[in-house]
Design a protein around this motif. Structure first.
Motif, mmCIF file in Angstrom:
data_model
loop_
_atom_site.group_PDB
_atom_site.id
_atom_site.type_symbol
_atom_site.label_atom_id
_atom_site.label_comp_id
_atom_site.label_asym_id
_atom_site.label_seq_id
_atom_site.Cartn_x
_atom_site.Cartn_y
_atom_site.Cartn_z
ATOM 1 N N UNK A 37 0.686 -1.237 -0.089
ATOM 2 C CA UNK A 37 -0.025 0.077 0.218
ATOM 3 C C UNK A 37 0.817 0.892 -0.142
ATOM 4 N N UNK A 38 1.720 1.622 1.166
ATOM 5 C CA UNK A 38 3.021 2.323 0.831
ATOM 6 C C UNK A 38 3.623 2.630 -0.941
ATOM 7 N N UNK A 39 3.956 1.937 -1.377
ATOM 8 C CA UNK A 39 4.307 1.656 -2.646
ATOM 9 C C UNK A 39 3.698 2.346 -3.808
ATOM 10 N N UNK A 40 2.388 2.108 -3.387
ATOM 11 C CA UNK A 40 1.186 2.379 -4.322
ATOM 12 C C UNK A 40 0.628 3.837 -4.172
ATOM 13 N N UNK A 41 0.938 3.636 -3.106
ATOM 14 C CA UNK A 41 0.583 5.281 -2.419
ATOM 15 C C UNK A 41 1.495 6.322 -2.628
ATOM 16 N N UNK A 42 2.893 5.762 -3.406
ATOM 17 C CA UNK A 42 4.182 6.810 -3.491
ATOM 18 C C UNK A 42 3.718 7.213 -5.734
ATOM 19 N N UNK A 43 3.460 5.732 -5.189
ATOM 20 C CA UNK A 43 3.426 6.021 -7.240
ATOM 21 C C UNK A 43 2.106 6.837 -7.744
ATOM 22 N N UNK A 44 1.260 6.665 -7.000
ATOM 23 C CA UNK A 44 0.115 7.243 -7.322
ATOM 24 C C UNK A 44 -0.409 9.211 -6.990
ATOM 25 N N UNK A 45 0.784 9.438 -5.877
ATOM 26 C CA UNK A 45 1.022 10.340 -5.375
ATOM 27 C C UNK A 45 1.372 11.496 -6.242
ATOM 28 N N UNK A 46 1.243 12.847 -6.133
ATOM 29 C CA UNK A 46 1.463 13.560 -6.571
ATOM 30 C C UNK A 46 2.825 14.948 -6.235
ATOM 31 N N UNK A 47 3.084 16.045 -6.581
ATOM 32 C CA UNK A 47 4.189 16.513 -6.268
ATOM 33 C C UNK A 47 3.299 17.877 -4.622
ATOM 34 N N UNK A 48 1.975 17.891 -5.717
ATOM 35 C CA UNK A 48 0.864 18.345 -4.677
ATOM 36 C C UNK A 48 0.517 18.128 -3.184
ATOM 37 N N UNK A 49 1.176 16.703 -3.033
ATOM 38 C CA UNK A 49 0.015 16.162 -1.627
ATOM 39 C C UNK A 49 1.031 15.329 -1.333
ATOM 40 N N UNK A 50 1.733 16.466 -0.686
ATOM 41 C CA UNK A 50 2.292 16.368 0.857
ATOM 42 C C UNK A 50 2.384 18.295 1.662
ATOM 43 N N UNK A 51 2.634 17.434 2.996
ATOM 44 C CA UNK A 51 2.003 18.939 3.738
ATOM 45 C C UNK A 51 3.298 18.636 4.213
ATOM 46 N N UNK A 52 3.054 20.172 5.028
ATOM 47 C CA UNK A 52 4.050 20.654 6.326
ATOM 48 C C UNK A 52 3.212 20.731 7.326
ATOM 49 N N UNK A 53 4.280 19.972 8.516
ATOM 50 C CA UNK A 53 3.017 20.216 9.784
ATOM 51 C C UNK A 53 4.259 20.321 10.648
ATOM 52 N N UNK A 54 3.647 21.142 11.833
ATOM 53 C CA UNK A 54 4.666 21.135 13.187
ATOM 54 C C UNK A 54 5.673 22.609 13.147
#
Length: 333
Positions: free
Chosen positions: A212-229
């Motif tokens: 699931x982790x590998x599939x999530x990375x393939x599906x993600x785009x450069x817009x799908x990260x967030x900055x927290x804390x």
């Protein structure tokens, strides 16, 4: 390809697999090293120095090539037994250590006495210069694009890498946004002697994480990260998911009154749930913007060979072509 980094660590290609919590096990480190790069076991994923010693031994059974260990120095009241972890590293015959987090200065004498080459992860030029002063052999310069902790300066690699090249005497590798041959050539052109890849190596066949982790990375785009804390000055770049959305809502509501206890459920004990069990909404886990450049799940050898082939094509064909007048008609994907 020979660079200061390949010579320093005795590896074929200037590619390092960065330490990653609950990812950097022997399987991945050995696969990267067998592919000609420098594989890294994540030390503190192993809960005791004894377990780290066993993981190092497992990796030796899988490769006869150089590999290293990541040791992250955490700002905690109950610090891990670092001298014992270092003893396990030394006794395991490890000659390369990637340090991260707080300064490794107090542990440098023990590492250097054992003939270990130290590469410290830094998110700024000033921290890189400190690493150089305390005797680190190399630096991994992490730009704002990186997964995990990008620091608080928000300087992307197009600026950070050439600034590091202006100031440092020791070699450094580029980290953050590194995915392919284009990344390597860009890093070299900006003054680095190689590159460090974290997120990209998660999406490989040998990475011992849930599919699931590998599939999530393939599906993600450069817009799908967030900055927290950010309010805690402990900024982390993570992949967006339901619990990260909840965390951001809490941060917005609390403002500058936010404490780590407010987001405990979204950040504590997340990695085993995500990496081992595949619970993709379990909480916040580090992921770089480079996810937008991940389109497949190759073996480590396929990935490294492809990177080196692309890099050679770019240098010999496209870049040289600009000098002889033919480069404008050549395209590298």
């Amino acid at each position: 390809m020979k660079t200061a980094i390949t010579e320093l660590f005795g590896i074929e290609h200037p590619i390092i697999q960065g330490g990653m919590h609950f990812v950097g096990f022997a399987e991945l480190a050995a696969a990267v090293s067998n592919a000609g790069g420098l594989g890294i076991i994540t030390g503190l994923t192993q809960k005791t120095p004894e377990l780290l010693a066993k993981e190092i031994a497992r990796c030796h059974d899988m490769t006869d090539k150089p590999f290293g260990v990541n040791l992250t120095f955490l700002p905690t009241f109950s610090a891990p037994p670092y001298p014992e972890y270092i003893a396990a590293i030394v006794e395991g015959g490890i000659k390369a250590v990637e340090t991260a987090g707080r300064s490794p200065e107090q542990y440098m004498p023990a590492l250097k006495a054992a003939g270990i080459k130290v590469i410290h992860k830094c998110t700024s030029v000033r921290h890189s210069l400190k690493a150089e002063r305390i005797g680190c052999d190399a630096v991994s310069v992490d730009g704002f694009e990186c997964g995990g902790h990008p620091g608080e300066d928000d300087i992307p690699n197009m600026i950070l890498l050439p600034r590091a090249a202006e100031e440092l005497k020791i070699p450094f590798v580029a980290s953050g946004g590194m995915a392919d041959g284009r990344s390597l050539v860009a890093a070299l052109s900006l003054g680095a002697a190689g590159m460090n890849m974290g997120t990209r190596f998660i999406a490989t066949k040998e990475a011992p994480v849930h599919q699931n982790v590998k599939n999530a990375l393939v599906a993600a785009t450069e817009l799908d990260t967030r900055l927290i804390m950010r309010a805690l000055r402990n900024t982390e770049r993570v992949l967006k998911n339901a619990n990260v959305d909840r965390l951001l809502e809490i941060e917005h509501a609390k403002g500058d009154k936010l404490t780590i206890d407010d987001i405990h459920d979204q950040v504590a004990g997340v990695y085993p749930k995500v990496m081992l069990d595949g619970q993709m909404d379990a909480g916040a886990w580090s992921c770089g913007m480079v996810a937008g450049l991940i389109h497949d799940i190759p073996s480590c050898k396929e990935l490294v060979d492809r990177i080196m082939s692309e890099a050679e094509q770019i240098i010999r064909s496209r870049l040289m072509g600009f000098l002889d007048g033919t480069g404008a008609t050549r395209k590298v994907a």
